[in-house]
Design a protein around this motif. Sequence first.
Motif, PDB file in Angstrom:
ATOM      1  N   LEU A 142     -25.459 -56.611 -35.500  1.00 31.46           N
ATOM      2  CA  LEU A 142     -26.166 -57.010 -34.276  1.00 31.46           C
ATOM      3  C   LEU A 142     -26.922 -55.825 -33.686  1.00 31.46           C
ATOM      4  N   LYS A 189     -26.582 -56.614 -24.718  1.00 33.92           N
ATOM      5  CA  LYS A 189     -26.649 -58.028 -24.347  1.00 33.92           C
ATOM      6  C   LYS A 189     -27.927 -58.349 -23.581  1.00 33.92           C
ATOM      7  N   PHE A 202     -24.080 -67.882 -24.322  1.00 35.65           N
ATOM      8  CA  PHE A 202     -24.539 -67.880 -22.933  1.00 35.65           C
ATOM      9  C   PHE A 202     -24.318 -69.246 -22.277  1.00 35.65           C
ATOM     10  N   THR A 230     -21.550 -58.755 -26.538  1.00 32.82           N
ATOM     11  CA  THR A 230     -22.175 -58.629 -27.856  1.00 32.82           C
ATOM     12  C   THR A 230     -21.176 -58.944 -28.957  1.00 32.82           C
ATOM     13  N   ALA A 290     -20.477 -63.187 -21.128  1.00 32.11           N
ATOM     14  CA  ALA A 290     -20.789 -63.046 -22.555  1.00 32.11           C
ATOM     15  C   ALA A 290     -20.721 -61.577 -22.973  1.00 32.11           C
ATOM     16  N   ILE A 313     -21.129 -62.648 -29.353  1.00 30.06           N
ATOM     17  CA  ILE A 313     -22.363 -63.122 -29.990  1.00 30.06           C
ATOM     18  C   ILE A 313     -22.325 -62.837 -31.490  1.00 30.06           C
ATOM     19  N   LEU A 370     -29.112 -64.519 -34.651  1.00 31.41           N
ATOM     20  CA  LEU A 370     -28.449 -63.887 -33.504  1.00 31.41           C
ATOM     21  C   LEU A 370     -28.845 -64.563 -32.192  1.00 31.41           C
ATOM     22  N   LEU A 371     -30.107 -64.934 -32.064  1.00 29.00           N
ATOM     23  CA  LEU A 371     -30.550 -65.602 -30.841  1.00 29.00           C
ATOM     24  C   LEU A 371     -29.916 -66.979 -30.702  1.00 29.00           C
ATOM     25  N   ILE A 419     -30.885 -58.959 -25.809  1.00 33.45           N
ATOM     26  CA  ILE A 419     -30.801 -60.270 -26.459  1.00 33.45           C
ATOM     27  C   ILE A 419     -31.258 -61.356 -25.488  1.00 33.45           C
ATOM     28  N   ALA A 420     -30.761 -61.297 -24.256  1.00 28.10           N
ATOM     29  CA  ALA A 420     -31.113 -62.302 -23.254  1.00 28.10           C
ATOM     30  C   ALA A 420     -32.609 -62.274 -22.959  1.00 28.10           C
ATOM     31  N   ALA A 464     -26.437 -66.333 -29.579  1.00 24.34           N
ATOM     32  CA  ALA A 464     -26.440 -65.931 -28.171  1.00 24.34           C
ATOM     33  C   ALA A 464     -26.633 -67.127 -27.261  1.00 24.34           C
ATOM     34  N   TYR A 520     -23.980 -65.919 -18.766  1.00 25.01           N
ATOM     35  CA  TYR A 520     -24.478 -64.601 -19.169  1.00 25.01           C
ATOM     36  C   TYR A 520     -23.495 -63.487 -18.821  1.00 25.01           C
TER      37      TYR A 520
END
Length: 215
Positions: free
Chosen positions: A56, A63, A32, A42, A40, A45, A24-25, A66-67, A28, A37
């Motif tokens: 997720l 979001k 991104f 979810t 973007a 992603i 997932l990262l 995640i960031a 992302a 950002y």
Amino acid sequence: MPTTEEKDQPRRRQARGERRIAQLLEAAATVFTTTGYTAASTNAIAREAGVSPGTLYQFFPNKEAIAIELGDRLMHEMRETYGEALAPVDPTTPLEEAVGSAVDRFIAFNCEHPVFFALMHGPDIPGRITEEHDALHATLLSRIEDLLSSILPDTPPADLARTSHMCLGMYKAGLELVLAHEGAERDAYVQELKNALIRYLDPLVGARLGHPDPS
């Protein structure tokens, strides 16, 4: 009494969870970098990761979370990078070598992780990332001062701080141009960045060695 297989199940679940988080990262980071950002989502992603939004949400509530996780991991890696890149050098090291080595390490990190620039310099990054970045910026300046003090000993602290700010500002401006290009053109901009820093520092080093300013 639990069997060996039963004891191993929690570890396997944890390993699967860590792999899913990494997946997932990575997705992302792609989103991104591509959209920024703010734009973007979810859903985007999850789509990039090839999973459902529900999957997720099992790991990240939104979001921003995640960031923040991505930013934390990148900043940890960045600290290791500048720890290596900005260690004090032997005063006899040629200026070109000292500057070139530091720039190469930072450029390599940012080219490998373009999302770092997108997150750190975006217009609407989460507050915690902003705070972490400010702390990183302050530490980075301190490490640049340490590096420069080995090249420019006996320089007054105020002058050293000013020179460090200038070097970091020049690097950031050059980095944006480097990341905007690819291939041979990117390499050319990296060299231009090195040249700019060397030409800025060379008169200071020359003065320290007792050499007249050629200008």
